[in-house]
Design an enzyme around this catalytic site. Sequence first.
Site, PDB file in Angstrom:
ATOM      1  N   GLY A 156       4.840  72.238 -24.703  1.00  0.00           N
ATOM      2  CA  GLY A 156       6.200  71.817 -25.048  1.00  0.00           C
ATOM      3  C   GLY A 156       7.100  73.038 -24.937  1.00  0.00           C
ATOM      4  N   ILE A 158       7.726  75.488 -27.110  1.00  0.00           N
ATOM      5  CA  ILE A 158       7.148  76.759 -27.568  1.00  0.00           C
ATOM      6  C   ILE A 158       6.032  77.202 -26.614  1.00  0.00           C
ATOM      7  CG2 ILE A 158       6.040  77.975 -29.495  1.00  0.00           C
ATOM      8  CD1 ILE A 158       7.393  75.939 -31.403  1.00  0.00           C
ATOM      9  N   ARG A 251      -0.461  74.562 -36.296  1.00  0.00           N
ATOM     10  CA  ARG A 251      -0.786  74.143 -37.657  1.00  0.00           C
ATOM     11  C   ARG A 251      -2.271  74.401 -37.881  1.00  0.00           C
ATOM     12  NH1 ARG A 251       3.824  74.317 -38.539  1.00  0.00           N
ATOM     13  NH2 ARG A 251       5.224  72.730 -39.392  1.00  0.00           N
ATOM     14  N   GLU A 279      -2.639  75.929 -46.705  1.00  0.00           N
ATOM     15  CA  GLU A 279      -1.818  77.104 -47.053  1.00  0.00           C
ATOM     16  C   GLU A 279      -1.372  77.050 -48.500  1.00  0.00           C
ATOM     17  OE1 GLU A 279       1.289  77.323 -44.098  1.00  0.00           O
ATOM     18  OE2 GLU A 279      -0.190  77.441 -42.499  1.00  0.00           O
ATOM     19  N   HIS A 297       2.189  82.421 -42.011  1.00  0.00           N
ATOM     20  CA  HIS A 297       3.081  81.374 -41.465  1.00  0.00           C
ATOM     21  C   HIS A 297       4.509  81.913 -41.257  1.00  0.00           C
ATOM     22  CE1 HIS A 297       3.649  76.731 -41.180  1.00  0.00           C
ATOM     23  NE2 HIS A 297       4.460  77.363 -40.360  1.00  0.00           N
ATOM     24  N   ILE A 298       4.599  82.907 -40.382  1.00  0.00           N
ATOM     25  CA  ILE A 298       5.903  83.542 -40.134  1.00  0.00           C
ATOM     26  C   ILE A 298       6.344  83.375 -38.675  1.00  0.00           C
ATOM     27  CG2 ILE A 298       5.829  85.258 -42.007  1.00  0.00           C
ATOM     28  CD1 ILE A 298       4.820  87.291 -39.832  1.00  0.00           C
TER      29      ILE A 298
HETATM   30  C1  DGY Z   1       7.877  74.850 -37.891  1.00  0.00           C
HETATM   31  O1  DGY Z   1       9.074  74.872 -37.582  1.00  0.00           O
HETATM   32  O2  DGY Z   1       7.221  73.820 -37.814  1.00  0.00           O
HETATM   33  C2  DGY Z   1       7.245  76.116 -38.336  1.00  0.00           C
HETATM   34  O3  DGY Z   1       5.942  75.978 -38.661  1.00  0.00           O
HETATM   35  C3  DGY Z   1       7.986  76.693 -39.512  1.00  0.00           C
HETATM   36  O4  DGY Z   1       8.989  77.407 -38.950  1.00  0.00           O
END
Ligand code: DGY
Length: 342
Positions: A156, A158, A251, A279, A297-298
């Site tokens: 996608g 990202i 995730r 988490e 998770h950054i």
């Molecule tokens: C998202 O946008 O889903 C990320 O995991 C948090 O920024």
Amino acid sequence: MKVLCLGKLPSPLQERLKTEAKIESVTYVDRAAPLTDTEITAALSGMDIVLSEPQDNLSENILSRCQALRMVAQRAVGYDNVDLEYCNRSGILLSNTPGVLDNATADLAFSLLLCAARRIVEADRYVRAGLWHGFESDLLLGREISGKTLGIVGLGRIGEAMARRAWGFGLKIIYCRSAHKNSGTTEIELDEKDRRLAQSLGARRVSMEDLLKESDFISLHCPLKKETTNLIGAAELALMKNGCILVNTARGKVVEEKALVEAVTKGKIIAALDVFAQEPTVPPPLLNSPNTVLAPHIGSATDETRFAMAELAVNAVLQVLQGGLPANLVNPQIFESAVNKL
Ligand code: DGY
């Protein structure tokens, strides 16, 4: 109209919520750790709209106890913490924040890959511990990444941003788009997007099985859904090359964590992880292993991106309150009926 904001909201956006719509009150609940079910239910009580984040559990069990709720503005692109089916059935609008976090997240994924390949975290610890006594030609040798194969699961926005970075670093890119277990051997029909990616980045679309077998490094970029839960389990990990670096900024539950722990412990793979199944709990073997690089998770955590995400969520709330349809509504099909109840 009562709005609940879970987590911090930059002050210019707080100001906009105060001034740009008829909102009776905005309640801010900051929390470092996830709220318990009781806490979140209490916070949501009587609220019409909530601005939420990935750690906020908005399951059917919680949502069904919040009868006034009409909109969830999720400050994230992923919304697996929200029961979408329940929202659709109950006329609760759901918006998310696509498009604004692609570069930040791909930057982090690529950084994790480099950290694991070049042992950067280990090197930092080594220097701080005072262990460095001078140049040695075999000190902390890592792995070259150029010329190697990166497998991207989920192409996608990202995933594509990750592919662009990989291209710049001279990696060969293979990818699979529909991330389904056992999508394995069926014939792949290439479309316009595949042809564009082949032409611009030399990227090749392959089956999931081929991706697992051929990649030196694998980066996960698919959303968490029923079909992608535990997508990477023991069988998939076994197919990977020995020493494969697995990067996860998607995730935690896309990977079966027990199998991951086993693969890491045995040294089968190196895991570079920004996300975890439960988490903020990180399984102790992952904490203690030399075969992991870990982050909390950054993926999207830059000033610019987190502001843009919050702004998209606030825009969606304001638009809905003015009767407009936000572009980033996940369930636009219920908009007409839901907006009348606001
Ligand atoms: C998202 O946008 O889903 C990320 O995991 C948090 O920024």
